[in-house]
Each structure stands twice: as structure tokens, then as C-alpha cells.
Design a protein around this motif. Structure first.
Motif, PDB file in Angstrom:
ATOM      1  N   TRP A  71       6.402  -3.456   0.564  1.00 33.08           N
ATOM      2  CA  TRP A  71       5.081  -2.952   0.955  1.00 33.08           C
ATOM      3  C   TRP A  71       4.938  -1.462   0.667  1.00 33.08           C
ATOM      4  CZ3 TRP A  71       1.930  -6.633   1.282  1.00 33.08           C
ATOM      5  CH2 TRP A  71       2.195  -7.826   1.960  1.00 33.08           C
ATOM      6  N   TYR A  72       3.829  -1.125   0.052  1.00 34.53           N
ATOM      7  CA  TYR A  72       3.453   0.280  -0.155  1.00 34.53           C
ATOM      8  C   TYR A  72       2.176   0.562   0.644  1.00 34.53           C
ATOM      9  CZ  TYR A  72       6.646   0.868  -4.127  1.00 34.53           C
ATOM     10  OH  TYR A  72       7.757   0.976  -4.919  1.00 34.53           O
ATOM     11  N   PRO A  73       2.071   1.742   1.257  1.00 34.42           N
ATOM     12  CA  PRO A  73       0.816   2.102   1.930  1.00 34.42           C
ATOM     13  C   PRO A  73      -0.300   2.232   0.895  1.00 34.42           C
ATOM     14  CG  PRO A  73       2.286   3.987   1.842  1.00 34.42           C
ATOM     15  CD  PRO A  73       3.068   2.812   1.331  1.00 34.42           C
ATOM     16  N   TYR A  74      -1.498   1.931   1.331  1.00 36.03           N
ATOM     17  CA  TYR A  74      -2.666   1.813   0.444  1.00 36.03           C
ATOM     18  C   TYR A  74      -2.831   3.033  -0.477  1.00 36.03           C
ATOM     19  CZ  TYR A  74      -7.583   0.271  -0.415  1.00 36.03           C
ATOM     20  OH  TYR A  74      -8.772  -0.148  -0.950  1.00 36.03           O
ATOM     21  N   ALA A  75      -2.813   4.237   0.080  1.00 43.03           N
ATOM     22  CA  ALA A  75      -3.070   5.427  -0.750  1.00 43.03           C
ATOM     23  C   ALA A  75      -2.005   5.582  -1.833  1.00 43.03           C
ATOM     24  CB  ALA A  75      -3.123   6.688   0.122  1.00 43.03           C
ATOM     25  N   LEU A  76      -0.759   5.290  -1.485  1.00 38.10           N
ATOM     26  CA  LEU A  76       0.329   5.397  -2.463  1.00 38.10           C
ATOM     27  C   LEU A  76       0.230   4.274  -3.500  1.00 38.10           C
ATOM     28  CD1 LEU A  76       2.940   6.604  -3.555  1.00 38.10           C
ATOM     29  CD2 LEU A  76       4.187   5.427  -1.720  1.00 38.10           C
ATOM     30  N   SER A 133       9.320  -2.376   3.780  1.00 38.73           N
ATOM     31  CA  SER A 133       8.434  -1.287   3.365  1.00 38.73           C
ATOM     32  C   SER A 133       9.203  -0.394   2.398  1.00 38.73           C
ATOM     33  CB  SER A 133       8.021  -0.461   4.580  1.00 38.73           C
ATOM     34  OG  SER A 133       7.459  -1.296   5.569  1.00 38.73           O
ATOM     35  N   ILE A 134       8.481   0.366   1.591  1.00 33.67           N
ATOM     36  CA  ILE A 134       9.145   1.308   0.684  1.00 33.67           C
ATOM     37  C   ILE A 134      10.043   2.255   1.489  1.00 33.67           C
ATOM     38  CG2 ILE A 134       7.119   2.857   0.671  1.00 33.67           C
ATOM     39  CD1 ILE A 134       9.673   2.306  -2.190  1.00 33.67           C
ATOM     40  N   TRP A 135       9.630   2.591   2.710  1.00 35.49           N
ATOM     41  CA  TRP A 135      10.416   3.418   3.645  1.00 35.49           C
ATOM     42  C   TRP A 135      11.826   2.855   3.830  1.00 35.49           C
ATOM     43  CZ3 TRP A 135       8.699   7.897   5.906  1.00 35.49           C
ATOM     44  CH2 TRP A 135       9.344   8.359   7.055  1.00 35.49           C
TER      45      TRP A 135
END
Ligand SMILES: [Zn+2]
Length: 483
Positions: free
Chosen positions: A128-133, A216-218
Motif C-alpha cells: 500500500w502507498y498513500p494516495y499523494a505518493l 504498507s510501504i512504511w
């Protein structure tokens, strides 16, 4: 491509009252992103509050709402100038009631509105990547059929009013020059926008469960230092355990850890344990919470046998002058005293009066890493630190075989030559307190970082607006995850 909404509030966009567009000056060479503020407050409230105010700290707004929007624009420009994206970033923003009382307040909260994965050319699949990224990496709006704001943010409308840190309040100046009792709104804006831009995991740190089945990418950069397993590869139980590990959850991204070399100070408080009776603790460095009174810890420190104060006085551990047996035991030694009943300065002063050369306060509740010891007494001249309940319990096991005046368990209260906020291998620590703190754990840098970082879980008064080394590590973290 997979997509998932993180919150149900996307449907509430009809409440939009005004839009302030923030364009980055064209002179910015290497980085540029456009951040658009989507003001969700209704008339007369929050960003639209018409209360007249005087200009402050370079903020020329003449109403409360105007100053709030100017501060938001200012903070958005900082991120806009540091990040690159061809897709404008829309930030929903509103002042609203957030959890608050007279001793603490949630200042703001923010996060990505949606996450995406597995678009063509994605850097890491199944992630998963956050929308803005995701938009930045995709190079266009990733969901052109149903575009939405990328970030949701809320700020505490009641701060500084009765029942909500009434002695405090927001500072709307743009100069980071807030009075001691005020909260710098620009710093809080920078912090919350950073969460929305990607400074967060979508994995549930309390259960260890991935968000909708994938990391998540995190989680690609989050390492459990006890077993050297990255969060993306760990089991739910391993993730949940490392979220409580106090100082064993570290970041492995190269940009952060390279930046840490020039950013984090050398010197962290600790208690080194050695001695013939120290058993499994031999060679350990216990986490220590520093005292606001007494001698400052030095690199050499103060070392001696640990001796416990065993008999309560004045109703609690070391709350009155020590008994003759306890006084004889701690003379010339490091006194081990349980927390509780009376203040830290009373305990430490009683130990000092009995001849102790240092004090370990063993916590009586689970709270790790150990907070500092508050209080003020200029007549206290010996060093004192707080250790965790678990470490206090482990020490007591080793002290069972002591004589009346010696234990063979040596404690050294000192500043250790490691980076404040990183482990011995230079990996920056992430916030992993026990007990778990929903909304704070895992998605912040650890509080032990020095100098203070923008993305610690609590706001600090000495932040400077810088987001890069040698002052801050937020931008390097963004670079690690793909910004
Ligand atoms: Zn935060």
C-alpha cells in the motif's frame, strides 16, 4: 491496481466552503509540488472564524480564520518546496473538537484518505502507498474516474479554552517564535501534513494485522531489532510485539540513517550493568529517564553496587529518613527505590542524606521507555534516573544474594556515546512505547531523538521548520519511501 478508502469521510466533501490555492514559486529548482487547501469549515468557524486579531510573527491576517489559512498556506509551501509531484495534492482541513482536557490535548490529526497498490510500474508490488505518493509515482491522478482529496486533517478548535489546556493556545506567527505557553500552529501543520503525505503505516500496530491483507510501504523499512525481521515479512504477533518494544523498533531506510549521522546528537542516558552477581543483566544498558534535578549525567558517570531500599518509611519507599539498615546498605552505593506514595525529590533526597551516590527509581507501572523524573530541589547533588518496572524487577532478582553492604551488581549512571534517537548500529528508533498508544505508536520517530524532530509524537517548543539534516529527518524518510 488495488485501491482502498481509509475513511468514510470522502462523501462529506459537499461541506467545502472555500478553497485556497497554494502555488509554489517558479524559482524553486529541484522540487515542487502544489498543495491545495480544502477548507471544510462552515461559515464563522475554524478557518472562517471572523474574530478580529492583531498581526503576529509575520502573519498579516486580520481575523482568526485568515491567520489560520495564512499559516496553513505557509506550512503547505514548505512541503511544496521540498517534494516533487506533477499531481496537485489536495488537503481537507478543518478546525473541530478533538480529545482534550486540562492536562493534555490532541492538537491535530491527519492521514491519507486512500491507499493504492500494484499500478503498472509500481516500485514495490503487493504494497500500500498513500494516495499523494501513489499519484507522484504514477505521474498522474491514479484514480481519474473518481479523484478525491489526498489528505484529511483536523485541528483542535478548543485549544486554550476552559477544559482544554486553558493556559495554552495556538500561536499563528510564521516565525517559530511562540511564547512558552503557546503551541506553534505552523509546526503542527507541518507535522500533520507529513502524516498525510505518507509518514504513517496503515498496518494495525496493536494487532499486527496488515491493512486489507498487505503491507504498507512504511513496513518495508521498519525492522524489529530483536529478531532482525522487517515488518513486511513478520507475523502479526511479531509486529504487535515489536510495536511495544520501547527501543527495538528501528528504521532501515538509507536516507534517514545517513541523515541521522549529521543530525542526532551523541549522548543518551542509560544504566550500564556489570559485576559478578549481575547474571543475565551483565553488559546490559538499561533505558533511563533523566531527572530534572540532581547531578547531570556525564560520559564517565557514577558507578557502584546497587542496593535496594527495602523498608518503607513515612508510608512509602524512601518517603521518610531511611531505616538504619537501609541507610547502611545504600551508603556509598546506588540506591534502588520503588516509585510511589511520595515525590521523586523526597525519595532521592532521603537516599542522598543516607550517603547514596546515585538513585535508580524503579517504575511501579508498565511504561517503557521510562519517562523522566520531574521535580526541583537544588540541594540534591547526586544523579537519579527512572528505570522501567521490568528492569527494576530483573535487578531485584539479582540482588537476592546480596550482603548487608554489597551486591556484586554494579550500575553505572551515565551518558552513553550513542546517538540520541538511534540504536548502536545507527538505525533511527521509531516510537514503540509499552503500553501501545493508538494514533501515535509506530508512525512517529522515538521521543529520545535529540535534537527534537518534527515527527516525534508530541510537539516540542524548539522546532525550526527545517525538515532536512542536519536539523530534521522527515524529508529523508519521505525519500526512503519513494518521494
Ligand atoms: Zn503525529
Amino acid at each position: 491496481m488495488r485501491a482502498s478508502n481509509l475513511r468514510a469521510v470522502i462523501g462529506a466533501l459537499a461541506a467545502v466552503a472555500a478553497v485556497a490555492s497554494v502555488a509554489v514559486p517558479t524559482g524553486v529548482a529541484n522540487a515542487a509540488a502544489t498543495i491545495i487547501i480544502n477548507n471544510l469549515n462552515g461559515p464563522g468557524v475554524g478557518f472562517n472564524d471572523p474574530t478580529p486579531v492583531a498581526p503576529v510573527g509575520g502573519n498579516t491576517g486580520t481575523t482568526l480564520g485568515e491567520q489560520r489559512l495564512i499559516a496553513f498556506t505557509y506550512a503547505a509551501n514548505i512541503w511544496g518546496a521540498n517534494l516533487t509531484s506533477s499531481v496537485p495534492i489536495v488537503v481537507n482541513a478543518q478546525f473541530t473538537a478533538l480529545s482534550c482536557n486540562e492536562s493534555g490535548a490532541v492538537l491535530g490529526s491527519a492521514g491519507a484518505t486512500r491507499v493504492y497498490s500494484d499500478w503498472p510500474g509500481v516500485p514495490k508490488s503487493g504494497t500500500w502507498y498513500p494516495y499523494a505518493l501513489a499519484n507522484k509515482l504514477f505521474g498522474a491522478e491514479i484514480n481519474s474516474a473518481d479523484p478525491g482529496p489526498q489528505i484529511d486533517s483536523r485541528f483542535n478548535v478548543n485549544l486554550g479554552t476552559p477544559g482544554c489546556l486553558s493556559a495554552s493556545g495556538w500561536y499563528y506567527g510564521l516565525d517559530s517564535n511562540e511564547p512558552a505557553n503557546r503551541i506553534d500552529f505552523v509546526a503542527v501543520l507541518q507535522h500533520e501534513m507529513a502524516h498525510g503525505l505518507g509518514f504513517q503505516t496503515f498496518t494495525d500496530g496493536s494487532t499486527g494485522e496488515f491493512f486489507v491483507g498487505q503491507p504498507s510501504i512504511w513496513d518495508h523499512y521498519l525492522l524489529d531489532a530483536t529478531n532482525n525481521v522487517l515488518w513486511k515479512d513478520a507475523t502479526n504477533a511479531q509486529r504487535a510485539a515489536s510495536a511495544l518494544s520501547a527501543d527495538k523498533l528501528v528504521w532501515t531506510g538509507a536516507n534517514v540513517n545517513t541523515g541521522a549521522i549529521s543530525t542526532l546528537r551523541i549522548g543518551v542516558p542509560g544504566v550500564g550493568i556489570s559485576g559478578p552477581a549481575s547474571g543475565p543483566l551483565n553488559g546490559a544498558t538499561l533505558l533511563a529517564g533523566e531527572a530534572s534535578f540532581g547531578a547531570v549525567l556525564t560520559p564517565v558517570g557514577v558507578a557502584a553496587d546497587v542496593m535496594p531500599v527495602v523498608t518503607p518509611t513515612a508510608g512509602g519507599p524512601a518517603c521518610g529518613p531511611l531505616t538504619p539498615n537501609d541507610a547502611r546498605a545504600v551508603k556509598g552505593r546506588i540506591a534502588l527505590i520503588d516509585r510511589g506514595v511520595c515525590s521523586f525529590i523526597v525519595k532521592v533526597k532521603n537516599a542522598q542524606n543516607a550517603g547514596a551516590i546515585g538513585v535508580l527509581i524503579a517504575d511501579n507501572v508498565v511504561d517503557s521507555p521510562p519517562p523522566g523524573l520531574g521535580g526541583s530541589d537544588p540541594t540534591i547533588v547526586i544523579p537519579a534516573v527512572r528505570i522501567t518496572k521490568a528492569d527494576g524487577d530483573a535487578l531485584k532478582v539479582q540482588l537476592r544474594t546480596r550482603s548487608r553492604t554489597a551486591s556484586g551488581v554494579v550500575a553505572r549512571l551515565a551518558q552513553f556515546a550513542t546517538q540520541a534517537g538511534a540504536d548502536a548500529l545507527g538505525r533511527v528508533k521509531m516510537f514503540a512505547p509499552n503500553p501501545f498508544q493508538p494514533g501515535s505508536s509506530v508512525s512517529h520517530f522515538d521521543r529520545s531523538a535529540a535534537p527534537n524532530l518534527l515527527m516525534e509524537p508530541s510537539i516540542n517548543g524548539d522546532l525550526t521548520q527545517a525538515v532536512s539534516p542536519p536539523v530534521d529527518l522527515t524529508l529523508p524518510l519521505f525519500q526512503d519511501i519513494g518521494w
